[in-house]
Design a protein around this motif. Structure first.
Motif, mmCIF file in Angstrom:
data_model
loop_
_atom_site.group_PDB
_atom_site.id
_atom_site.type_symbol
_atom_site.label_atom_id
_atom_site.label_comp_id
_atom_site.label_asym_id
_atom_site.label_seq_id
_atom_site.Cartn_x
_atom_site.Cartn_y
_atom_site.Cartn_z
ATOM 1 N N THR A 1 0.829 -1.208 0.000
ATOM 2 C CA THR A 1 0.000 0.000 0.000
ATOM 3 C C THR A 1 0.861 1.256 0.000
ATOM 4 O OG1 THR A 1 -1.781 -1.150 1.180
ATOM 5 C CG2 THR A 1 -1.805 1.256 1.242
ATOM 6 N N PHE A 2 1.917 1.245 0.822
ATOM 7 C CA PHE A 2 2.818 2.397 0.900
ATOM 8 C C PHE A 2 3.480 2.655 -0.451
ATOM 9 C CE2 PHE A 2 6.971 4.346 1.513
ATOM 10 C CZ PHE A 2 6.697 5.392 2.390
ATOM 11 N N TYR A 3 3.980 1.597 -1.066
ATOM 12 C CA TYR A 3 4.709 1.742 -2.334
ATOM 13 C C TYR A 3 3.794 2.221 -3.453
ATOM 14 C CZ TYR A 3 7.399 0.471 -6.506
ATOM 15 O OH TYR A 3 8.051 0.500 -7.711
ATOM 16 N N LEU A 4 2.609 1.596 -3.597
ATOM 17 C CA LEU A 4 1.693 1.998 -4.660
ATOM 18 C C LEU A 4 1.169 3.419 -4.440
ATOM 19 C CD1 LEU A 4 -0.350 -1.288 -5.268
ATOM 20 C CD2 LEU A 4 1.450 -0.306 -6.702
ATOM 21 N N THR A 5 0.960 3.782 -3.186
ATOM 22 C CA THR A 5 0.539 5.157 -2.881
ATOM 23 C C THR A 5 1.645 6.138 -3.260
ATOM 24 O OG1 THR A 5 -0.871 4.397 -1.060
ATOM 25 C CG2 THR A 5 -0.241 6.725 -1.057
ATOM 26 N N TRP A 6 2.886 5.755 -2.986
ATOM 27 C CA TRP A 6 4.024 6.598 -3.359
ATOM 28 C C TRP A 6 4.069 6.813 -4.867
ATOM 29 C CZ3 TRP A 6 8.369 6.371 -6.413
ATOM 30 C CH2 TRP A 6 9.352 7.332 -6.181
ATOM 31 N N LEU A 7 3.913 5.730 -5.628
ATOM 32 C CA LEU A 7 3.911 5.839 -7.089
ATOM 33 C C LEU A 7 2.770 6.742 -7.561
ATOM 34 C CD1 LEU A 7 4.641 2.155 -8.208
ATOM 35 C CD2 LEU A 7 6.206 4.098 -8.362
ATOM 36 N N LYS A 8 1.598 6.545 -6.985
ATOM 37 C CA LYS A 8 0.429 7.354 -7.365
ATOM 38 C C LYS A 8 0.690 8.838 -7.091
ATOM 39 C CE LYS A 8 -3.086 7.890 -4.760
ATOM 40 N NZ LYS A 8 -4.295 7.788 -3.923
ATOM 41 N N ASP A 9 1.277 9.126 -5.929
ATOM 42 C CA ASP A 9 1.572 10.525 -5.582
ATOM 43 C C ASP A 9 2.612 11.128 -6.525
ATOM 44 O OD1 ASP A 9 -0.215 10.332 -3.515
ATOM 45 O OD2 ASP A 9 1.294 10.035 -1.950
ATOM 46 N N GLN A 10 3.563 10.298 -6.973
ATOM 47 C CA GLN A 10 4.579 10.796 -7.913
ATOM 48 C C GLN A 10 3.962 11.194 -9.247
ATOM 49 O OE1 GLN A 10 7.995 11.343 -7.171
ATOM 50 N NE2 GLN A 10 7.053 11.048 -5.172
ATOM 51 N N LEU A 11 2.890 10.501 -9.642
ATOM 52 C CA LEU A 11 2.207 10.870 -10.878
ATOM 53 C C LEU A 11 1.643 12.285 -10.786
ATOM 54 C CD1 LEU A 11 0.143 7.660 -11.795
ATOM 55 C CD2 LEU A 11 2.255 8.460 -12.857
ATOM 56 N N ARG A 12 1.262 12.680 -9.585
ATOM 57 C CA ARG A 12 0.655 14.006 -9.374
ATOM 58 C C ARG A 12 1.696 15.105 -9.139
ATOM 59 N NH1 ARG A 12 -4.841 13.694 -8.249
ATOM 60 N NH2 ARG A 12 -5.659 11.651 -7.638
ATOM 61 N N THR A 13 2.954 14.726 -8.969
ATOM 62 C CA THR A 13 3.989 15.713 -8.676
ATOM 63 C C THR A 13 4.212 16.620 -9.883
ATOM 64 O OG1 THR A 13 5.102 14.160 -7.184
ATOM 65 C CG2 THR A 13 6.391 16.039 -7.976
ATOM 66 N N PRO A 14 4.051 17.933 -9.722
ATOM 67 C CA PRO A 14 4.211 18.853 -10.863
ATOM 68 C C PRO A 14 5.637 18.816 -11.422
ATOM 69 C CG PRO A 14 3.141 19.942 -8.981
ATOM 70 C CD PRO A 14 3.671 18.636 -8.481
ATOM 71 N N ASN A 15 5.730 18.857 -12.734
ATOM 72 C CA ASN A 15 7.025 18.940 -13.434
ATOM 73 C C ASN A 15 8.001 17.850 -12.987
ATOM 74 O OD1 ASN A 15 6.141 21.398 -14.712
ATOM 75 N ND2 ASN A 15 6.619 22.472 -12.807
ATOM 76 N N ASN A 16 7.500 16.645 -12.816
ATOM 77 C CA ASN A 16 8.329 15.524 -12.387
ATOM 78 C C ASN A 16 9.158 15.018 -13.567
ATOM 79 O OD1 ASN A 16 9.470 13.225 -11.336
ATOM 80 N ND2 ASN A 16 7.559 12.313 -10.638
ATOM 81 N N GLU A 17 10.464 15.278 -13.547
ATOM 82 C CA GLU A 17 11.303 14.867 -14.673
ATOM 83 C C GLU A 17 11.495 13.352 -14.730
ATOM 84 O OE1 GLU A 17 15.347 16.174 -14.604
ATOM 85 O OE2 GLU A 17 15.540 15.969 -12.430
ATOM 86 N N TYR A 18 11.123 12.661 -13.655
ATOM 87 C CA TYR A 18 11.241 11.201 -13.616
ATOM 88 C C TYR A 18 9.895 10.518 -13.877
ATOM 89 C CZ TYR A 18 15.999 11.654 -11.806
ATOM 90 O OH TYR A 18 17.335 11.928 -11.661
ATOM 91 N N MET A 19 8.966 11.237 -14.478
ATOM 92 C CA MET A 19 7.634 10.695 -14.734
ATOM 93 C C MET A 19 7.687 9.396 -15.535
ATOM 94 S SD MET A 19 4.506 11.412 -14.044
ATOM 95 C CE MET A 19 3.015 12.255 -14.503
ATOM 96 N N GLN A 20 8.593 9.334 -16.500
ATOM 97 C CA GLN A 20 8.717 8.137 -17.329
ATOM 98 C C GLN A 20 9.130 6.936 -16.483
ATOM 99 O OE1 GLN A 20 10.689 8.918 -21.045
ATOM 100 N NE2 GLN A 20 11.266 6.767 -21.326
ATOM 101 N N SER A 21 9.992 7.153 -15.501
ATOM 102 C CA SER A 21 10.425 6.064 -14.624
ATOM 103 C C SER A 21 9.290 5.600 -13.722
ATOM 104 C CB SER A 21 11.616 6.526 -13.770
ATOM 105 O OG SER A 21 12.690 6.923 -14.586
#
Length: 470
Positions: free
Chosen positions: A166-186
């Motif tokens: 749950t922690f890991y998938l939530t982290w990934l989900k939150d990263q999708l919402r991070t503005p201007n995330n240069e690691y979005m592809q990763s």
């Protein structure tokens, strides 16, 4: 894709190929490998042990001795990496260690068991050391850690579960919402790997993963590679029949219809069509599959299919999917009732002045049907008033709420209980004159208890006040 390509035939490491080579994480990894760490200095200052020093030097050095070390001293290798990650604080060194760990796993996916065996022997969690690294401020460290976790979770014989998952998938989900995330592809690649596993798909869905992906895609701020990756994630999610049954609740079809309309890359077209096909084939309830077809028609997918049919594609699956979808959508509109057409339009969120909105007969016969499924359509109309920025959508939604109130005797009470009245009134001051006009009419209908009676009274008054001609 939807015929020849299945989940079991996807490559294990989806970072292979041109797309992987262009990701920021892969490019930075190549640079970090060249920046060798001064391990003798760490040894001399007693920051690492002699044993850990010998292991890390052995792992760094290519050749048969390295392979023998990784196979014969598995526990010591795992211990060394855990010690280094746990006791060294310098970002540059942590970056290097994580890159080496990722290389080891990529060379042989069976090596994930090295870390599993070590954790089991020590009766510790394999996940905790890596999950803790996700809280570091360095962007490369957290994204390389996420990549390693994805490989451990997908390649290990024992799946990730519980609060760790749950922690890991939530982290990934939150990263999708991070503005201007240069690691979005990763981040997208981690999800592409994780969502191939049925158990992970279910948890991600429960964490509102589909909602998040659709919101990110509908923002229109990402390049075709991100579009492909996130649409791929939706495609994988549709292989869970229960999730496929619910996908039409999250604006998946309107969002992907926009992407299909704008797509210039064949792989984006291919994966989008594959999602549409699964939304017809995978739902267990035939009525849901039919509703999905109708919504695709409402979102002008048929028109796109006609355009695509004129093009030549290298991938035969695209042609097969175009033919399949065209047949299914054509069949769905042959016996389409006016209420089904209306439902599809409302659920798509793309309201326009189609004939049903102005039809007295339609509202007289169908007003009570807006109460079905716990007032589903009314709630969608209210949500459109709350969230839409399109004056046309707002105008039509105000009009429909007014017509519902006018024709359904308890409509006023329903609207008040659901909070619809306040949103209609809020649009009385909208900047667009058409929205203001429709909102005013709707408010008038909400304020009158017996619309038909008022109409007759106005008609009678008009007749009496009109002077007779001589």
């Amino acid at each position: 894709m939807s015929q020849a390509m299945t989940l079991t035939t996807l490559p294990e490491d989806i970072d292979r190929g041109v797309a992987g080579a262009t990701s920021v994480l892969v490019q930075r990894s190549n640079d970090i490998r060249q920046q060798k760490v001064n391990w003798p200095s760490y040894l001399q200052s007693q920051m690492i042990s002699q044993e850990d020093y010998e292991v890390i030097i052995g792992v760094e050095t290519p050749g048969q001795k390295r392979d023998a070390l990784l196979s014969s001293q598995r526990l010591q290798v795992a211990r060394t990496f855990m010690n280094l990650l746990g006791h060294i604080s310098k970002d540059q060194t942590i970056q290097y260690i994580l890159t080496i760990v990722d290389d080891i796993l990529s060379e042989d996916k069976g090596r994930v068991e090295i870390f599993k065996e070590y954790a089991r022997k020590r009766k510790e969690s394999m996940w905790s050391p890596f999950l803790n690294l996700l809280t570091r401020p360095d962007a490369f460290i957290i994204n390389m850690t996420a990549r390693i976790i994805a490989k451990l979770a997908c390649w290990s014989r024992e799946p990730m579960d519980g609060s760790d998952l749950t922690f890991y998938l939530t982290w990934l989900k939150d990263q999708l919402r991070t503005p201007n995330n240069e690691y979005m592809q990763s981040v997208g690649r981690c999800l592409q790997m994780m969502l191939r596993v049925e158990e992970y798909r279910t948890i991600f869905y429960q964490l509102d993963g589909v909602v998040t992906i659709v919101q990110v895609l509908s923002s229109g701020r990402h390049n075709f590679q991100i579009q492909y990756q996130l649409t791929f994630c939706l495609w994988v999610m549709t292989f869970n029949n229960a999730i496929a049954d619910k996908m039409n609740k999250y604006s998946v079809i309107p969002t992907l219809a926009d992407i299909l309309n704008e797509s210039v890359k064949e792989k984006v077209t291919r994966i989008t069509l594959a999602v549409f096909r699964n939304l017809i084939e995978k739902p267990e309830d035939p009525q849901i599959a039919r509703e999905n077809c109708i919504q695709m028609v409402q979102c002008k997918v048929l028109k796109q299919l006609e355009i695509l049919a004129q093009r030549k594609f290298e991938d035969e699956d695209i042609t097969a999917d175009i033919e399949f979808l065209n047949e299914k959508l054509q069949n769905s509109i042959q016996d389409l009732s006016s209420f089904e057409e209306y439902c599809s339009e409302v659920k798509s969120g793309r309201m326009e002045w189609s004939p049903v909105h102005k039809s007295e007969k339609f509202w007289r016969e169908n007003c009570s049907r807006l109460n079905e499924k716990n007032y589903e359509l009314i709630k969608i109309l209210i949500n459109l008033l709350e969230t839409s920025t399109d004056p046309l959508v707002l105008s039509v939604a105000c009009h429909d709420i007014g017509e519902y109130t006018r024709h359904y005797s308890r409509g006023k009470r329903v609207l008040e209980q659901l909070g619809g009245k306040q949103w209609v009134m809020q649009h009385l001051t909208h900047s667009d004159p058409n929205v203001r006009y429709e909102a005013l009419l709707a408010v008038q209908k909400l304020m009158v208890h017996n619309w038909e009676y008022l109409g007759k009274q106005l008609e009678q008054t008009t007749k009496e006040s009109t002077p007779r001609s001589t």
